[in-house]
Design a protein around this motif. Structure first.
Motif, mmCIF file in Angstrom:
data_model
loop_
_atom_site.group_PDB
_atom_site.id
_atom_site.type_symbol
_atom_site.label_atom_id
_atom_site.label_comp_id
_atom_site.label_asym_id
_atom_site.label_seq_id
_atom_site.Cartn_x
_atom_site.Cartn_y
_atom_site.Cartn_z
ATOM 1 N N UNK A 46 0.836 -1.198 0.000
ATOM 2 C CA UNK A 46 0.000 0.000 0.000
ATOM 3 C C UNK A 46 0.874 1.252 0.000
ATOM 4 N N UNK A 47 1.973 1.217 0.730
ATOM 5 C CA UNK A 47 2.914 2.335 0.756
ATOM 6 C C UNK A 47 3.467 2.585 -0.647
ATOM 7 N N UNK A 90 -8.819 7.542 -0.356
ATOM 8 C CA UNK A 90 -9.464 7.137 0.904
ATOM 9 C C UNK A 90 -9.549 5.613 1.015
ATOM 10 N N UNK A 91 -9.888 4.963 -0.082
ATOM 11 C CA UNK A 91 -9.978 3.496 -0.056
ATOM 12 C C UNK A 91 -8.615 2.872 0.228
ATOM 13 N N UNK A 92 -7.572 3.405 -0.376
ATOM 14 C CA UNK A 92 -6.235 2.872 -0.153
ATOM 15 C C UNK A 92 -5.823 3.033 1.307
ATOM 16 N N UNK A 93 -6.139 4.159 1.906
ATOM 17 C CA UNK A 93 -5.837 4.374 3.325
ATOM 18 C C UNK A 93 -6.563 3.337 4.178
ATOM 19 N N UNK A 94 -7.823 3.075 3.882
ATOM 20 C CA UNK A 94 -8.597 2.098 4.653
ATOM 21 C C UNK A 94 -7.989 0.700 4.530
ATOM 22 N N UNK A 95 -7.583 0.334 3.333
ATOM 23 C CA UNK A 95 -6.957 -0.980 3.125
ATOM 24 C C UNK A 95 -5.652 -1.048 3.907
#
Length: 155
Positions: A46-47, A90-95
């Motif tokens: 994700x990073x 936002x979705x990536x942060x949640x994942x």
């Protein structure tokens, strides 16, 4: 990836399309990490994806989106794409924070978004813009960081 209109030969569009390939490849790493429920691997993937996605969306919005949105015909479409950028972030942060089950929705949204750009917005810009608009896009678009996809200006 669009290959029918030749818009990828326009320097900035070619760059964005090459970055899309990198982003999709990085999303595959994130998918595999989520499937394994490997928190450390999800964090790393994700990073990496965020480091590709954030400067990419910012560059699109600063350049091609800004110039294209000046035309009332494209203003709403560009606003929708900008909202999708925010939603993808936002979705990536949640994942990244552990909501791994959200990955399939993120991946579908990412692929659909890229499709709308490559098969809609970019070809439309190729038709709508002449040399001066592309010069403005180029001047407003931040330089690619660490991307070997830079091409000589080819409008």
């Amino acid at each position: 990836m669009c290959s029918y209109c030749g818009c990828e030969s326009i320097t900035v569009v070619g760059r964005f399309m090459a970055e899309h390939v990198e982003i999709i490849n990085a999303s595959g790493d994130l998918r595999r990490a989520c499937e394994r429920r490997d928190d450390a691997a999800v964090e790393r993937a994700a990073h990496r994806l965020g480091h590709l996605l954030d400067p990419h969306t910012s560059a699109e919005e600063s350049g091609i989106f800004a110039v294209l949105s000046e035309d009332p015909e494209f203003t709403d479409h560009v606003a929708t794409l900008c909202a999708e950028h925010d939603d993808l972030g936002r979705q990536l942060v949640a994942i990244r924070r552990g909501e791994h089950r959200r990955f399939p929705v993120f991946e579908r949204a990412l692929r659909d978004h890229i499709d709308r750009e490559e098969n809609g917005l970019f070809p439309a810009a190729a038709i709508a813009f002449a040399g001066p608009e592309w010069d403005r896009v180029e001047s407003l678009t931040p330089a690619a960081h660490g991307h070997p996809h830079e091409h000589p200006h080819a409008v």
